[in-house]
Design a protein around this motif. Structure first.
Motif, PDB file in Angstrom:
ATOM      1  N   VAL A  26      -4.658   0.841  47.810  1.00 38.82           N
ATOM      2  CA  VAL A  26      -4.355  -0.008  49.081  1.00 38.82           C
ATOM      3  C   VAL A  26      -5.451  -1.275  48.872  1.00 38.82           C
ATOM      4  O   VAL A  26      -5.217  -2.095  49.659  1.00 38.82           O
ATOM      5  N   GLU A  91      -9.431   8.110  56.758  1.00 42.09           N
ATOM      6  CA  GLU A  91      -8.337   8.101  55.832  1.00 42.09           C
ATOM      7  C   GLU A  91      -7.387   9.327  55.804  1.00 42.09           C
ATOM      8  O   GLU A  91      -7.857  10.267  56.321  1.00 42.09           O
ATOM      9  N   PHE A  98       5.081  15.711  49.032  1.00 44.48           N
ATOM     10  CA  PHE A  98       5.190  16.296  49.927  1.00 44.48           C
ATOM     11  C   PHE A  98       5.441  15.422  51.410  1.00 44.48           C
ATOM     12  O   PHE A  98       5.099  15.869  52.602  1.00 44.48           O
ATOM     13  N   ARG A 100       7.056  12.487  53.973  1.00 44.34           N
ATOM     14  CA  ARG A 100       8.134  12.571  54.952  1.00 44.34           C
ATOM     15  C   ARG A 100       8.717  13.943  55.167  1.00 44.34           C
ATOM     16  O   ARG A 100       9.773  14.403  55.562  1.00 44.34           O
ATOM     17  N   LEU A 133       3.500   1.893  54.488  1.00 42.33           N
ATOM     18  CA  LEU A 133       3.404   3.278  54.751  1.00 42.33           C
ATOM     19  C   LEU A 133       2.303   3.849  55.737  1.00 42.33           C
ATOM     20  O   LEU A 133       2.755   4.181  56.861  1.00 42.33           O
ATOM     21  N   GLU A 140       4.538   5.578  64.095  1.00 44.61           N
ATOM     22  CA  GLU A 140       5.180   6.837  64.546  1.00 44.61           C
ATOM     23  C   GLU A 140       4.160   8.110  65.217  1.00 44.61           C
ATOM     24  O   GLU A 140       4.880   8.726  65.997  1.00 44.61           O
TER      25      GLU A 140
END
Ligand SMILES: CC(C)(COP(=O)(O)OP(=O)(O)OC[C@H]1O[C@@H](n2cnc3c(N)ncnc32)[C@H](O)[C@@H]1OP(=O)(O)O)[C@@H](O)C(=O)NCCC(=O)NCCS
Length: 154
Positions: A26, A91, A98, A100, A133, A140
């Motif tokens: 990142v 973090e 793995f 989604r 991401l 979400e």
């Protein structure tokens, strides 16, 4: 089958290695050019150790068939303006195969339950602007933009 558990000392090599990889992944191109994966790794690993050694700092590990497939680092943090304490999710990482599958969601919910047990009622996390991401997942999980850090090259 997936399970989530608290970390123990034998997870330290995994946490340090994955944190180094995550932080480099990142790191913006412009910063990479003026740093190195070794420097970023050292700083990331120092932060992991500081968080785990701080009072109530912890990690939760997602496991599948006895192997770690993700983790979240969590600890209380003091708001610099109000002096109030909130939960800080430092973090989160899930192994690509793995993703989604709601492993990230399960890790966040575990950290949130931990913070609630500590009496905390707010959580914070940092996401780099170029990390779609991280932003998509945080949104979400119910988080909303709170602070925007701006930068300009002089
Ligand atoms: C961010 C991360 C932890 C999410 O883990 P995950 O287990 O895949 O997340 P979930 O399965 O709980 O997904 C939650 C939601 O995030 C969003 N999301 C996750 N990956 C996404 C992608 N590739 N594209 C778009 N939206 C995505 C979706 O809204 C998803 O819900 P949905 O699958 O019902 O559409 C994982 O992608 C990861 O490890 N990324 C690299 C490390 C990182 O960037 N960490 C954040 C900064 S520290």
């Amino acid at each position: 089958m997936l399970s989530i558990r608290s970390w123990h000392r034998s997870d330290l090599p995994y946490l340090l290695e994955m944190s180094a990889q995550l932080e480099w992944s990142v790191t913006p191109e412009s910063d990479r050019a003026r740093s190195s994966s070794e420097v970023v790794a050292r700083r990331a690993q120092t932060s992991v150790l500081e968080l785990l050694q701080a009072p109530s700092g912890t990690a939760f590990i997602a496991e599948s068939e006895g192997r770690p497939v993700g983790y979240i680092l969590a600890g209380p943090q003091c708001n610099e303006r109000t002096g109030e304490w909130h939960g800080y999710m430092a973090e989160i990482y899930v192994t690509p195969q793995f993703r989604r599958k709601k492993v990230g969601k399960a890790l966040v919910e575990t950290a949130e339950a931990y913070f609630r047990r500590l009496g905390l009622r707010k959580v914070r996390t940092w996401v780099h602007a170029h990390n779609p991401l991280g932003s998509a997942a945080s949104t979400e999980y119910g988080q909303r933009v709170h602070t925007v850090l701006l930068a300009k090259r002089l």
